[in-house]
Motif scaffolding. Structure first.
Motif, PDB file in Angstrom:
ATOM      1  N   ILE A 114       0.752  -1.122   0.151  1.00 44.23           N
ATOM      2  CA  ILE A 114       0.066   0.269   0.114  1.00 44.23           C
ATOM      3  C   ILE A 114       0.996   1.339   0.088  1.00 44.23           C
ATOM      4  N   GLU A 115       2.161   1.232   0.776  1.00 45.50           N
ATOM      5  CA  GLU A 115       3.012   2.473   0.796  1.00 45.50           C
ATOM      6  C   GLU A 115       3.357   2.686  -0.744  1.00 45.50           C
ATOM      7  N   THR A 116       3.694   1.424  -1.424  1.00 49.59           N
ATOM      8  CA  THR A 116       4.212   1.442  -2.664  1.00 49.59           C
ATOM      9  C   THR A 116       3.253   2.419  -3.589  1.00 49.59           C
ATOM     10  N   LEU A 117       1.817   1.890  -3.474  1.00 52.96           N
ATOM     11  CA  LEU A 117       0.753   2.798  -4.378  1.00 52.96           C
ATOM     12  C   LEU A 117       0.957   4.190  -3.909  1.00 52.96           C
ATOM     13  N   ALA A 118       1.170   4.295  -2.543  1.00 50.62           N
ATOM     14  CA  ALA A 118       1.064   5.814  -2.008  1.00 50.62           C
ATOM     15  C   ALA A 118       2.229   6.621  -2.597  1.00 50.62           C
ATOM     16  N   MET A 119       3.124   6.029  -2.984  1.00 48.29           N
ATOM     17  CA  MET A 119       4.454   6.665  -3.409  1.00 48.29           C
ATOM     18  C   MET A 119       4.342   6.769  -4.611  1.00 48.29           C
ATOM     19  N   LEU A 120       3.744   5.664  -5.488  1.00 41.48           N
ATOM     20  CA  LEU A 120       3.502   5.998  -6.842  1.00 41.48           C
ATOM     21  C   LEU A 120       2.463   7.383  -7.257  1.00 41.48           C
ATOM     22  N   HIS A 121       1.578   7.285  -6.316  1.00 41.58           N
ATOM     23  CA  HIS A 121       0.273   8.394  -6.599  1.00 41.58           C
ATOM     24  C   HIS A 121       1.201   9.947  -6.247  1.00 41.58           C
ATOM     25  N   ARG A 122       1.921   9.763  -5.094  1.00 38.04           N
ATOM     26  CA  ARG A 122       2.635  11.082  -4.963  1.00 38.04           C
ATOM     27  C   ARG A 122       3.460  11.406  -6.180  1.00 38.04           C
ATOM     28  N   GLN A 123       4.165  10.661  -6.864  1.00 43.23           N
ATOM     29  CA  GLN A 123       4.788  10.983  -8.012  1.00 43.23           C
ATOM     30  C   GLN A 123       4.004  11.351  -9.228  1.00 43.23           C
ATOM     31  N   PHE A 124       3.003  10.682  -9.289  1.00 48.38           N
ATOM     32  CA  PHE A 124       1.817  10.895 -10.120  1.00 48.38           C
ATOM     33  C   PHE A 124       1.067  12.449 -10.096  1.00 48.38           C
ATOM     34  N   VAL A 125       0.967  12.620  -8.733  1.00 48.61           N
ATOM     35  CA  VAL A 125       0.452  14.045  -8.491  1.00 48.61           C
ATOM     36  C   VAL A 125       1.563  15.259  -8.955  1.00 48.61           C
ATOM     37  N   ASP A 126       2.803  14.885  -8.413  1.00 50.79           N
ATOM     38  CA  ASP A 126       4.107  15.975  -8.732  1.00 50.79           C
ATOM     39  C   ASP A 126       4.175  15.996 -10.237  1.00 50.79           C
ATOM     40  N   ALA A 127       4.123  14.767 -10.987  1.00 55.40           N
ATOM     41  CA  ALA A 127       4.300  15.047 -12.478  1.00 55.40           C
ATOM     42  C   ALA A 127       3.006  15.754 -12.914  1.00 55.40           C
ATOM     43  N   LEU A 128       1.908  15.655 -12.472  1.00 57.54           N
ATOM     44  CA  LEU A 128       0.772  16.364 -12.844  1.00 57.54           C
ATOM     45  C   LEU A 128       1.038  17.810 -12.796  1.00 57.54           C
ATOM     46  N   ALA A 129       1.637  18.161 -11.859  1.00 56.12           N
ATOM     47  CA  ALA A 129       1.723  19.575 -11.254  1.00 56.12           C
ATOM     48  C   ALA A 129       2.719  20.325 -12.237  1.00 56.12           C
ATOM     49  N   ILE A 130       3.552  19.484 -12.843  1.00 56.19           N
ATOM     50  CA  ILE A 130       4.498  20.131 -13.727  1.00 56.19           C
ATOM     51  C   ILE A 130       4.141  19.780 -15.105  1.00 56.19           C
ATOM     52  N   ARG A 131       3.209  19.226 -15.253  1.00 60.10           N
ATOM     53  CA  ARG A 131       2.448  18.964 -16.668  1.00 60.10           C
ATOM     54  C   ARG A 131       3.383  17.927 -17.362  1.00 60.10           C
ATOM     55  N   ASP A 132       4.156  17.196 -16.922  1.00 62.84           N
ATOM     56  CA  ASP A 132       4.905  16.198 -17.510  1.00 62.84           C
ATOM     57  C   ASP A 132       4.070  15.037 -17.942  1.00 62.84           C
ATOM     58  N   ASP A 133       3.459  15.047 -19.143  1.00 58.91           N
ATOM     59  CA  ASP A 133       2.446  14.079 -19.582  1.00 58.91           C
ATOM     60  C   ASP A 133       2.943  12.923 -19.711  1.00 58.91           C
ATOM     61  N   GLY A 134       4.322  12.689 -20.009  1.00 60.47           N
ATOM     62  CA  GLY A 134       4.934  11.372 -20.370  1.00 60.47           C
ATOM     63  C   GLY A 134       4.938  10.590 -18.941  1.00 60.47           C
ATOM     64  N   ALA A 135       5.276  11.256 -18.033  1.00 59.73           N
ATOM     65  CA  ALA A 135       5.657  10.569 -16.731  1.00 59.73           C
ATOM     66  C   ALA A 135       4.087  10.432 -15.921  1.00 59.73           C
ATOM     67  N   VAL A 136       3.504  11.372 -16.415  1.00 61.92           N
ATOM     68  CA  VAL A 136       2.049  11.008 -15.675  1.00 61.92           C
ATOM     69  C   VAL A 136       1.318   9.653 -16.197  1.00 61.92           C
ATOM     70  N   ALA A 137       1.416   9.667 -17.650  1.00 60.61           N
ATOM     71  CA  ALA A 137       0.870   8.293 -18.189  1.00 60.61           C
ATOM     72  C   ALA A 137       1.696   6.947 -17.576  1.00 60.61           C
ATOM     73  N   ALA A 138       2.966   7.244 -17.706  1.00 57.58           N
ATOM     74  CA  ALA A 138       3.794   6.068 -17.189  1.00 57.58           C
ATOM     75  C   ALA A 138       3.476   5.594 -15.684  1.00 57.58           C
ATOM     76  N   LEU A 139       3.448   6.842 -14.888  1.00 59.18           N
ATOM     77  CA  LEU A 139       2.939   6.422 -13.526  1.00 59.18           C
ATOM     78  C   LEU A 139       1.665   5.878 -13.243  1.00 59.18           C
ATOM     79  N   ASN A 140       0.693   6.325 -14.217  1.00 55.35           N
ATOM     80  CA  ASN A 140      -0.526   5.803 -14.080  1.00 55.35           C
ATOM     81  C   ASN A 140      -0.632   4.365 -14.255  1.00 55.35           C
ATOM     82  N   ALA A 141       0.145   4.018 -15.208  1.00 53.21           N
ATOM     83  CA  ALA A 141       0.231   2.555 -15.727  1.00 53.21           C
ATOM     84  C   ALA A 141       0.689   1.863 -14.460  1.00 53.21           C
ATOM     85  N   ASP A 142       2.019   2.409 -13.908  1.00 56.09           N
ATOM     86  CA  ASP A 142       2.579   1.477 -12.824  1.00 56.09           C
ATOM     87  C   ASP A 142       1.499   1.477 -11.780  1.00 56.09           C
TER      88      ASP A 142
END
Length: 224
Positions: A114-142
């Motif tokens: 569950i903590e691994t999921l939480a970490m991925l979500h934090r990275q996902f939110v950070d990528a959204l904040a800077i509009r890094d669409d490639g990272a957002v899509a990859a982290l969403n899949a992860d």
């Protein structure tokens, strides 16, 4: 005793190189590196991977046999295009599989998972904040493939990963990614993490359903 005369610097056999190339391209499809309709030209791809064309050709043909790629009239591998009809079928399959996996994960996921999921979500939110669409899509899949792993339903998880080979290129095509604001007060990923921590399968079902329905509403109008 027979001395070990194996050449430690010898190259891996071609079969191993072909598997490596296969896994690289397949992971790229899942993580939205390749867009629907994109051509995967053999020699540039082989050069990118630092391999000869032969194992890369074998990897691409294996993906063609699995319907992850297609061959065009010049025998070049192409990421399949997506129609609304195809998407509707994939969305229905995804809905069924991801609900099953989310409910199971709510009962079986470890605290570490569950903590691994939480970490991925934090990275996902950070990528959204800077509009890094490639990272957002990859982290969403992860995030989604990690839920599948936490559910401890290996056959279902494998079917979903095969489905994500077709889903990933859709996210690559459908950019820019939606903002956090469009996802409501609580992002479905965060709601799902809360449900897993609470061991609440119903809440997990509701969160994952809201997540892929948001994706459907966003992606479907972009399709032919």
């Amino acid at each position: 005793m027979v001395a070990d005369i194996t050449d430690q610097n010898s190259k891996p056999p071609r079969r191993v190189l072909s598997v490596d190339a296969y896994e690289h391209v397949r992971r790229g499809l899942i993580r939205s590196r390749y867009r629907a309709g994109e051509r995967l030209v053999l020699r540039p791809l082989a050069a990118e991977l630092g391999l000869s064309p032969t194992p890369v050709r074998e990897a691409l043909l294996r993906l063609v046999s699995e319907h992850a790629l297609e061959l065009n009239d010049r025998n070049t591998a192409v990421v399949p295009a997506m129609t609304r009809r195809n998407f509707a079928e994939i969305h229905a399959l995804r809905s069924d599989l991801e609900v099953r996996l989310a409910e199971a994960a709510a009962l079986k996921a470890s605290a570490h998972g569950i903590e691994t999921l939480a970490m991925l979500h934090r990275q996902f939110v950070d990528a959204l904040a800077i509009r890094d669409d490639g990272a957002v899509a990859a982290l969403n899949a992860d995030f989604h493939t990690t839920i599948a792993a936490l559910a401890d339903l290996p056959l279902t998880a494998n079917i979903l990963r095969n489905l994500w080979v077709r889903i990933g290129p859709l996210y690559a095509l459908s950019r820019p990614m939606p903002s956090m604001r469009s996802m409501g007060d609580v992002h479905p990923h965060a709601a799902l993490i809360d449900a897993l921590r609470a061991r609440d399968p119903q809440a997990a079902r509701e969160a994952i359903t809201r997540d892929f329905n948001n994706a459907r509403i966003w992606i479907e109008p972009m399709l032919a």
